[in-house]
Design a protein around this motif. Sequence first.
Motif, PDB file in Angstrom:
ATOM      1  N   ARG A 139      42.653  27.516  19.319  1.00 28.34           N
ATOM      2  CA  ARG A 139      43.824  27.944  19.832  1.00 28.34           C
ATOM      3  C   ARG A 139      44.535  26.880  20.752  1.00 28.34           C
ATOM      4  N   ILE A 140      45.804  26.396  20.523  1.00 30.14           N
ATOM      5  CA  ILE A 140      46.175  25.473  21.368  1.00 30.14           C
ATOM      6  C   ILE A 140      47.318  25.846  22.310  1.00 30.14           C
ATOM      7  N   LEU A 141      48.416  26.651  21.697  1.00 29.23           N
ATOM      8  CA  LEU A 141      49.459  27.218  22.509  1.00 29.23           C
ATOM      9  C   LEU A 141      49.442  28.601  22.316  1.00 29.23           C
ATOM     10  N   THR A 142      49.410  29.624  23.576  1.00 33.78           N
ATOM     11  CA  THR A 142      49.782  30.887  23.347  1.00 33.78           C
ATOM     12  C   THR A 142      51.241  31.078  23.646  1.00 33.78           C
ATOM     13  N   THR A 143      51.588  32.182  22.884  1.00 37.35           N
ATOM     14  CA  THR A 143      53.118  32.557  23.036  1.00 37.35           C
ATOM     15  C   THR A 143      52.871  34.029  23.448  1.00 37.35           C
ATOM     16  N   VAL A 144      53.753  34.686  24.479  1.00 38.44           N
ATOM     17  CA  VAL A 144      54.099  35.854  24.619  1.00 38.44           C
ATOM     18  C   VAL A 144      55.187  36.361  24.588  1.00 38.44           C
ATOM     19  N   PHE A 145      55.754  37.347  23.613  1.00 36.20           N
ATOM     20  CA  PHE A 145      57.341  37.802  23.471  1.00 36.20           C
ATOM     21  C   PHE A 145      57.303  39.094  23.852  1.00 36.20           C
ATOM     22  N   TYR A 146      58.418  39.755  24.718  1.00 36.23           N
ATOM     23  CA  TYR A 146      58.302  40.822  25.296  1.00 36.23           C
ATOM     24  C   TYR A 146      59.596  41.818  24.560  1.00 36.23           C
ATOM     25  N   LEU A 147      59.168  43.025  24.681  1.00 36.38           N
ATOM     26  CA  LEU A 147      60.339  43.734  23.642  1.00 36.38           C
ATOM     27  C   LEU A 147      60.800  44.867  24.739  1.00 36.38           C
ATOM     28  N   ASN A 148      60.527  44.850  25.980  1.00 32.57           N
ATOM     29  CA  ASN A 148      60.727  46.192  26.790  1.00 32.57           C
ATOM     30  C   ASN A 148      62.148  46.027  27.390  1.00 32.57           C
ATOM     31  N   PRO A 149      63.021  47.097  26.859  1.00 35.04           N
ATOM     32  CA  PRO A 149      64.368  47.238  27.500  1.00 35.04           C
ATOM     33  C   PRO A 149      64.404  47.591  28.722  1.00 35.04           C
ATOM     34  N   GLU A 150      65.533  47.182  29.785  1.00 36.25           N
ATOM     35  CA  GLU A 150      65.713  47.552  30.991  1.00 36.25           C
ATOM     36  C   GLU A 150      64.393  47.912  31.705  1.00 36.25           C
ATOM     37  N   TRP A 151      63.411  46.803  31.803  1.00 31.28           N
ATOM     38  CA  TRP A 151      62.425  46.597  32.564  1.00 31.28           C
ATOM     39  C   TRP A 151      62.670  46.526  33.947  1.00 31.28           C
ATOM     40  N   GLN A 152      61.924  47.033  34.793  1.00 27.74           N
ATOM     41  CA  GLN A 152      62.345  46.633  36.307  1.00 27.74           C
ATOM     42  C   GLN A 152      60.956  46.233  37.160  1.00 27.74           C
ATOM     43  N   GLU A 153      61.071  45.663  38.221  1.00 27.97           N
ATOM     44  CA  GLU A 153      59.856  45.510  38.994  1.00 27.97           C
ATOM     45  C   GLU A 153      59.059  46.666  39.265  1.00 27.97           C
ATOM     46  N   ALA A 154      59.605  47.775  39.523  1.00 24.16           N
ATOM     47  CA  ALA A 154      58.718  49.056  39.921  1.00 24.16           C
ATOM     48  C   ALA A 154      58.034  49.481  38.554  1.00 24.16           C
ATOM     49  N   ASP A 155      58.456  49.055  37.627  1.00 22.41           N
ATOM     50  CA  ASP A 155      57.590  49.312  36.143  1.00 22.41           C
ATOM     51  C   ASP A 155      56.385  48.808  36.090  1.00 22.41           C
ATOM     52  N   GLY A 156      56.299  47.706  36.928  1.00 19.80           N
ATOM     53  CA  GLY A 156      54.933  46.617  36.970  1.00 19.80           C
ATOM     54  C   GLY A 156      54.528  46.098  35.665  1.00 19.80           C
ATOM     55  N   GLY A 157      53.338  45.866  35.211  1.00 15.87           N
ATOM     56  CA  GLY A 157      53.066  45.228  33.820  1.00 15.87           C
ATOM     57  C   GLY A 157      53.306  43.799  33.865  1.00 15.87           C
ATOM     58  N   GLN A 158      53.294  43.070  34.936  1.00 17.08           N
ATOM     59  CA  GLN A 158      53.634  41.730  35.062  1.00 17.08           C
ATOM     60  C   GLN A 158      52.689  40.832  34.361  1.00 17.08           C
ATOM     61  N   LEU A 159      52.925  39.810  33.722  1.00 13.45           N
ATOM     62  CA  LEU A 159      51.959  38.599  33.517  1.00 13.45           C
ATOM     63  C   LEU A 159      51.841  37.800  34.773  1.00 13.45           C
ATOM     64  N   VAL A 160      50.511  37.517  35.156  1.00 11.77           N
ATOM     65  CA  VAL A 160      50.377  36.479  36.298  1.00 11.77           C
ATOM     66  C   VAL A 160      49.616  35.537  35.694  1.00 11.77           C
ATOM     67  N   ILE A 161      50.257  34.308  35.933  1.00  9.33           N
ATOM     68  CA  ILE A 161      49.686  32.839  35.438  1.00  9.33           C
ATOM     69  C   ILE A 161      48.911  32.038  36.599  1.00  9.33           C
ATOM     70  N   TYR A 162      47.695  31.835  36.598  1.00  7.09           N
ATOM     71  CA  TYR A 162      47.170  31.090  37.732  1.00  7.09           C
ATOM     72  C   TYR A 162      46.981  29.580  37.713  1.00  7.09           C
ATOM     73  N   GLY A 163      46.862  28.975  38.586  1.00  5.40           N
ATOM     74  CA  GLY A 163      46.528  27.376  38.560  1.00  5.40           C
ATOM     75  C   GLY A 163      45.014  27.152  38.524  1.00  5.40           C
ATOM     76  N   GLU A 164      44.679  25.896  38.700  1.00  2.78           N
ATOM     77  CA  GLU A 164      43.373  25.420  38.606  1.00  2.78           C
ATOM     78  C   GLU A 164      42.523  25.703  39.868  1.00  2.78           C
ATOM     79  N   ARG A 165      43.237  26.141  41.032  1.00  2.85           N
ATOM     80  CA  ARG A 165      42.485  26.537  42.143  1.00  2.85           C
ATOM     81  C   ARG A 165      42.530  27.994  42.272  1.00  2.85           C
ATOM     82  N   GLY A 166      43.061  28.798  41.303  1.00  6.07           N
ATOM     83  CA  GLY A 166      43.257  30.081  41.495  1.00  6.07           C
ATOM     84  C   GLY A 166      44.529  30.439  42.151  1.00  6.07           C
ATOM     85  N   GLU A 167      45.306  29.547  42.364  1.00  5.57           N
ATOM     86  CA  GLU A 167      46.647  30.187  43.092  1.00  5.57           C
ATOM     87  C   GLU A 167      47.649  30.599  42.077  1.00  5.57           C
ATOM     88  N   VAL A 168      48.466  31.584  42.322  1.00  2.00           N
ATOM     89  CA  VAL A 168      49.334  32.218  41.586  1.00  2.00           C
ATOM     90  C   VAL A 168      50.711  31.089  41.143  1.00  2.00           C
TER      91      VAL A 168
END
Length: 219
Positions: A139-168
């Motif tokens: 596996r070389i490249l990951t892809t994530v494609f979202y299908l959720n219409p009218e999604w708001q911050e309050a709905d949660g479900g975020q993808l969080v990507i971290y750096g090499e030191r654990g930073e967001v």
Amino acid sequence: MTLSAPRQLDPNAFRTSAIDFDQLAERGYVVVPNFLEAPYCQRLFEYAQSLQPTDWQQAGIGRADQYTTNTAVRQDKIRWLQRDFQLESAYLTMMDDLRVQVNRELFMGLFDYECHLAHYPPGAFYRKHLDAFKGRSNRILTTVFYLNPEWQEADGGQLVIYGERGEVLETILPEAGKLVVFLSDVFVHEVLAGNRDRFSITGWYRHNTSINGVIDPTR
């Protein structure tokens, strides 16, 4: 398997926006809002909703004899996309076209692609993880494609990507039409719990390291 009949669709009909390949090369990841035009994204969303419970399986972790389900780590349900179904085939065709573009722009030697629909019910999550380990997966490249219409911050479900030191590095709202692409063996990431049903398509571009016709990683 019971599936609602999809509306007629030319498998080559999906229309997409451009990816910033320079950014992907420099940072190792890229976020593309509105990658797929809204009508096509809506069709995929409706299709995912139309699937029956028997069309999904509990997602697992690990490979081959280490494969197991562990709902303390991962709680989504998945369906591997197949060429036998029209909308699934159209998506696979679109992503294969992208594979050709990536190889042309970045010379990555990507060989093929596999992906699955993912359904996260309210409250479901996927803890921090890597999609591949250096020297142990094709596996070389990951892809994530979202299908959720009218999604708001309050709905949660975020993808969080971290750096090499654990930073967001990024906290990404799973909005309809958005595509995220990142190096599979570099970026630890997680899916936060959401408050609504959340649908996405997760996939991997791979190098050809199959042995005797056996694909690595095992599904």
